[in-house]
Scaffold this active site. Structure first.
Site, short mmCIF file in Angstrom:
data_model
loop_
_atom_site.label_atom_id
_atom_site.label_comp_id
_atom_site.label_asym_id
_atom_site.label_seq_id
_atom_site.Cartn_x
_atom_site.Cartn_y
_atom_site.Cartn_z
N HIS A 17 21.70 -1.34 22.00
CA HIS A 17 22.95 -1.46 23.17
C HIS A 17 22.38 0.01 23.66
CE1 HIS A 17 26.32 0.84 24.92
NE2 HIS A 17 26.90 0.25 24.70
N ASP B 108 24.21 0.28 14.05
CA ASP B 108 24.97 -0.14 14.92
C ASP B 108 26.07 -1.07 14.62
OD1 ASP B 108 26.67 -0.40 16.47
OD2 ASP B 108 25.03 -0.43 18.32
N GLN C 72 29.87 -4.15 16.59
CA GLN C 72 29.90 -5.22 17.16
C GLN C 72 29.89 -5.88 15.90
OE1 GLN C 72 30.92 -6.62 20.04
NE2 GLN C 72 30.24 -4.79 20.95
N LYS D 254 36.98 -0.61 19.39
CA LYS D 254 37.04 -2.54 19.51
C LYS D 254 37.25 -2.82 17.96
CE LYS D 254 32.25 -1.33 21.26
NZ LYS D 254 32.42 -1.59 22.67
N CYS E 72 25.38 -3.20 28.88
CA CYS E 72 23.84 -1.79 28.40
C CYS E 72 23.42 -2.17 27.86
CB CYS E 72 25.06 -0.52 27.67
SG CYS E 72 27.09 0.32 28.67
N1 7TS Z 1 26.71 -0.42 20.21
C1 7TS Z 1 27.51 -1.77 20.75
C2 7TS Z 1 26.56 -2.70 20.66
C3 7TS Z 1 28.21 -1.86 20.93
O1 7TS Z 1 28.47 -3.42 21.71
C4 7TS Z 1 28.94 -0.93 22.26
C5 7TS Z 1 30.01 -0.92 23.18
C6 7TS Z 1 28.45 0.36 21.71
C7 7TS Z 1 27.29 0.85 20.98
C8 7TS Z 1 28.81 1.69 22.29
O2 7TS Z 1 30.26 1.95 22.11
P1 7TS Z 1 30.59 2.87 22.30
O3 7TS Z 1 32.54 2.79 21.40
O4 7TS Z 1 30.31 4.53 22.25
O5 7TS Z 1 31.20 2.93 23.80
N2 7TS Z 1 29.37 -2.46 23.86
C9 7TS Z 1 30.54 -2.50 25.22
C10 7TS Z 1 30.01 -4.09 25.66
O6 7TS Z 1 29.81 -4.58 24.96
N3 7TS Z 1 30.24 -3.31 26.60
O7 7TS Z 1 31.19 -2.79 26.88
C11 7TS Z 1 31.48 -1.48 25.28
#
Ligand code: 7TS
Length: 411
Positions: free
Chosen positions: A127, A203, A206, A229, A369
């Site tokens: 990401h 990370d 997910q 999430k 992303c």
């Molecule tokens: N890393 C992974 C693997 C992610 O899926 C996401 C967000 C992030 C980092 C960033 O997360 P945040 O909470 O800091 O924004 N993924 C997604 C997605 O797949 N669609 O919208 C956000």
């Protein structure tokens, strides 16, 4: 129709008020939990309760409601520590989200430890949140970025790992790909990285919402994830790191709460984890995350994973029958988490997302992303359905029907 025996989906759905509403006249079919999950009543109520009954700035007041706020916020930290089996809540740093957790490591650990000529090893499936911060650090200190690439099944090509680890200070990679669904072999990569003298950041955005995670057992050094999430609110995330690393790292942001003693020219730092939490924290959000952890623990993470595995298997099987469809990521549900990306020959992902929305179905279209990964796949965008505890197998059927209907519009 298949049933998932792992959890009682219908009972879970009753905990989520959003599922009582309709979208475009149809019941909401929410297949975008990889972007953000829906929230159960318990989480929403825990935050309401804080604002209604004991709203106060924690860590400061000696009066009753401030002590209650402190206790609730710190109890959430303890819950999170237990949830990921961290040795101590002192190793749980609350951030805004995983993006901030990664940037904290980049800024505090990276600037102090990564030197010109060092390598930072990433993967092609990251990401942007686990790519751009390292680009910034590499540019700042003169380090080099290198990458593990993927094969056609969406798996990391680990035959290159040992060679690429030479001279690496850090290996940073995702536990589960948000686009491909691939679950990466964290332990194997970590062992190789440590043999080569590199630290490991994972990370977990997910992974933590969808499977039991034990940071001690994984053997890693840094782990980050986002509350929103995993049934929790937005605005709260977590960085876990080994205590010795956090002790040695300089602070991230300066301000209130993160200090012990301040003089005009200098200051000393608070104990862990507050050294990394400058300013008034996201109190309601922290409390909400604690309630989310309670909620997930009430179901059991092994059952969450089993449920999603059944859904993914079913989705892969059903989607395969859609004419011309291209499915991404591993075919084996053992290493394919609850996100399924696909593309259709004649329908652009954005058109598809718009058309299925008319049926009340929320899926994501775009690069998720992960633009470098899109380049590797040779497409500008994919469609993605992602699952969680409240999804029914019947929703996969509804998605497939809606896709077939959309195809008729374009053919
Ligand atoms: N890393 C992974 C693997 C992610 O899926 C996401 C967000 C992030 C980092 C960033 O997360 P945040 O909470 O800091 O924004 N993924 C997604 C997605 O797949 N669609 O919208 C956000």
């Amino acid at each position: 129709m298949i049933q998932t025996r792992a959890i009682d989906v219908e009972s879970i759905r009753r905990d989520f008020p959003i599922f009582t509403r309709k979208v475009n006249g149809k019941p909401l079919v929410y297949l975008d939990s990889a972007a953000t999950s829906q929230k159960p009543d318990g989480v929403i109520e825990s935050m309401n309760d804080y604002y209604r009954r004991y709203n106060a700035n924690p860590h400061r007041g000696v009066y009753a409601i401030s002590e209650e706020a402190t206790a609730a916020y710190e109890s959430a930290r303890q819950k999170v520590a237990t949830f990921i089996q961290a040795p101590s809540p002192k190793e749980i740093v609350f951030t805004r989200n995983v993006t901030e957790a990664i940037n904290l490591v980049r800024y505090s650990w990276g600037r102090a430890n990564v030197r010109a000529g060092d390598r930072i090893l990433l993967t092609e499936m990251e990401h942007h949140s686990n790519l751009v911060p390292w680009q910034l650090l590499a540019r700042e200190v003169g380090a080099q970025l290198d990458f593990l690439y993927i094969d056609d099944d969406g798996l990391l090509r680990l035959e290159d790992l040992d060679r690429k680890l030479e001279g690496a200070r850090l290996v940073a990679f995702t536990h589960q790909s948000n686009t491909l669904g691939t679950i990466n072999p964290v332990k194997a990569i970590t062992q190789a990285a440590h043999r080569a003298g590199a630290l490991v950041l994972v990370d977990g955005a997910q992974a933590v919402p969808h499977m039991a995670v034990n940071v001690a057992d994984l053997g890693i050094d840094f782990y980050g994830f986002s509350g929103h999430k995993m049934c929790g609110p937005t605005g709260i995330g977590v960085l876990w790191a080994r205590r010795a690393l956090l002790e040695a790292m300089p602070p991230f942001m300066g301000g209130g709460d993160m200090i012990k003693r301040v003089r005009l020219q200098e200051a000393t730092w608070n104990d862990l984890p507050w050294k990394f939490e400058a300013g008034t924290p996201s109190v309601a959000e922290g409390i909400g995350l604690g309630a989310a952890v309670d909620y997930l623990c009430g179901i059991g993470m092994d059952r969450v994973r089993a449920h999603e595995r059944t859904l993914v298997e079913y989705a892969l099987e059903k989607l395969q029958d859609v004419p011309g469809i291209r499915l991404y990521g591993p075919a084996d549900s053992e290493i394919h988490g609850g996100a399924v990306s696909f593309s259709l020959p004649n329908v652009h992902p954005h058109d598809l997302a718009t058309l299925v929305d008319r049926e009340g179905i929320a899926i994501r279209a775009g690069h998720h992303c992960t633009q470098p990964l899109m380049e590797r796949l040779g497409v500008p965008a994919t469609s993605r359905a992602s699952f969680y505890i409240y999804n029914r197998p019947a929703e996969v059927d509804q998605l497939v029907e809606a896709i077939e209907k959309a195809q008729k519009v374009f053919n």
